[in-house]
Write a protein that holds these residues in place. Structure first.
Motif, mmCIF file in Angstrom:
data_model
loop_
_atom_site.group_PDB
_atom_site.id
_atom_site.type_symbol
_atom_site.label_atom_id
_atom_site.label_comp_id
_atom_site.label_asym_id
_atom_site.label_seq_id
_atom_site.Cartn_x
_atom_site.Cartn_y
_atom_site.Cartn_z
ATOM 1 N N LEU A 180 0.830 -1.202 0.000
ATOM 2 C CA LEU A 180 0.000 0.000 0.000
ATOM 3 C C LEU A 180 0.868 1.256 0.000
ATOM 4 N N THR A 181 0.367 2.291 -0.632
ATOM 5 C CA THR A 181 1.001 3.595 -0.549
ATOM 6 C C THR A 181 0.368 4.383 0.596
ATOM 7 N N ARG A 182 0.974 5.513 0.953
ATOM 8 C CA ARG A 182 0.389 6.332 2.023
ATOM 9 C C ARG A 182 -0.986 6.860 1.626
ATOM 10 N N ALA A 183 -1.170 7.133 0.330
ATOM 11 C CA ALA A 183 -2.483 7.593 -0.139
ATOM 12 C C ALA A 183 -3.518 6.490 0.032
ATOM 13 N N ASN A 184 -3.139 5.247 -0.292
ATOM 14 C CA ASN A 184 -4.047 4.120 -0.101
ATOM 15 C C ASN A 184 -4.445 3.983 1.365
ATOM 16 N N MET A 185 -3.468 4.078 2.247
ATOM 17 C CA MET A 185 -3.737 3.930 3.680
ATOM 18 C C MET A 185 -4.626 5.049 4.196
ATOM 19 N N SER A 186 -4.389 6.257 3.705
ATOM 20 C CA SER A 186 -5.215 7.401 4.109
ATOM 21 C C SER A 186 -6.668 7.189 3.693
ATOM 22 N N ASP A 187 -6.881 6.650 2.491
ATOM 23 C CA ASP A 187 -8.242 6.375 2.008
ATOM 24 C C ASP A 187 -8.922 5.302 2.852
ATOM 25 N N LEU A 188 -8.189 4.256 3.212
ATOM 26 C CA LEU A 188 -8.761 3.184 4.025
ATOM 27 C C LEU A 188 -9.149 3.693 5.411
ATOM 28 N N LEU A 189 -8.317 4.543 5.991
ATOM 29 C CA LEU A 189 -8.631 5.110 7.301
ATOM 30 C C LEU A 189 -9.850 6.028 7.226
ATOM 31 N N ALA A 190 -9.978 6.762 6.118
ATOM 32 C CA ALA A 190 -11.120 7.663 5.945
ATOM 33 C C ALA A 190 -12.435 6.876 5.931
ATOM 34 N N ARG A 191 -12.413 5.677 5.350
ATOM 35 C CA ARG A 191 -13.618 4.844 5.322
ATOM 36 C C ARG A 191 -14.026 4.380 6.715
ATOM 37 N N GLU A 192 -13.037 4.352 7.626
ATOM 38 C CA GLU A 192 -13.317 3.959 9.007
ATOM 39 C C GLU A 192 -13.588 5.167 9.906
#
Length: 235
Positions: free
Chosen positions: A116-128
């Protein structure tokens, strides 16, 4: 009346004066009047469209003690709280999210990596429900031992028995063609990606350095993936 400054400077002085608080306006006007000789108070009063008494009041304040506020440092613990402090559960959620995208070394449980990239991780956290920047994600990665690294060519893959002979054959053919006056062409064939514990371009977040073979011999690869297939997968 004196004309102390050119029009461009006067305009800049007026813009600064109009942005100040009333007390600071008096002090600034007083300082500018002090710079000038006789007639300075009248000149500054007209320039800033203020009264002479305002400037005189400012001059009096400049002579008094403790008029200008001192620079104050922020008190310890002041300012906005970091989200990592406000949301103690974010680290646990973060680890759960990247777990599905984490691989590791079966021989070393401390060595893990994620695609994962940092952008991917940021998006996943936003969904939570955690809307965080990439900088916060970087801190979460660092807190959990993930650092962006390139594979380290440190494992000896050994030499191939035919490695030297193939270069000797190439040199032999080159000499023959050169002697006959034929041109020598170097052709870059379509790129293919070797699969296995080999070096790759770019960096990923890992908890430990990933060691790969120091040479990318075809014999060390588990297979070959063509560029066309890679492009189809990415699409």
């Amino acid at each position: 009346m004196i004309e102390a400054y050119p029009q461009k400077i006067e305009t800049q002085m007026q813009e600064l004066y109009n942005r100040l608080l009333e007390k600071h306006k008096r002090l600034y006007a007083g300082i500018e009047a002090l710079k000038l000789a006789y007639g300075g108070v009248t000149y500054i009063a007209k320039l800033f469209n203020c009264s002479r008494n305002t400037i005189k009041h400012g001059l009096e304040e400049l002579g008094a003690e403790e008029i200008l506020p001192r620079i104050r440092n922020r008190k310890k613990g002041g300012g906005r709280k970091a989200i990592l402090d406000k949301e103690p559960d974010i680290n646990e959620v973060f680890l759960c999210l990247i777990k599905k995208h984490t691989a590791g070394n079966p021989m070393d449980e401390t060595q893990k990596w994620t695609n994962l990239t940092r952008a991917n991780m940021s998006d996943l956290l936003a969904r939570e429900g955690f809307k965080v920047s990439r900088n916060v994600v970087r801190k979460l990665l660092k807190n959990n031992g993930y650092v962006k690294r390139k594979p380290l060519k440190n494992k000896a893959g050994g030499g191939h028995v035919d490695r030297n002979s193939q270069f000797e054959r190439i040199a032999e053919l080159k000499d023959i063609y050169t002697a006959e006056g034929n041109p020598i062409l170097s052709v870059d064939t379509k790129k293919k990606e070797k699969i296995g514990n080999l070096s790759r371009e770019g960096k990923i977040y890992t908890t430990e350095t990933i060691e790969v073979y120091d040479h990318d011999f075809p014999s060390l690869a588990e297979g070959v993936l063509s560029q066309v297939l890679l492009e189809m997968q990415e699409a």
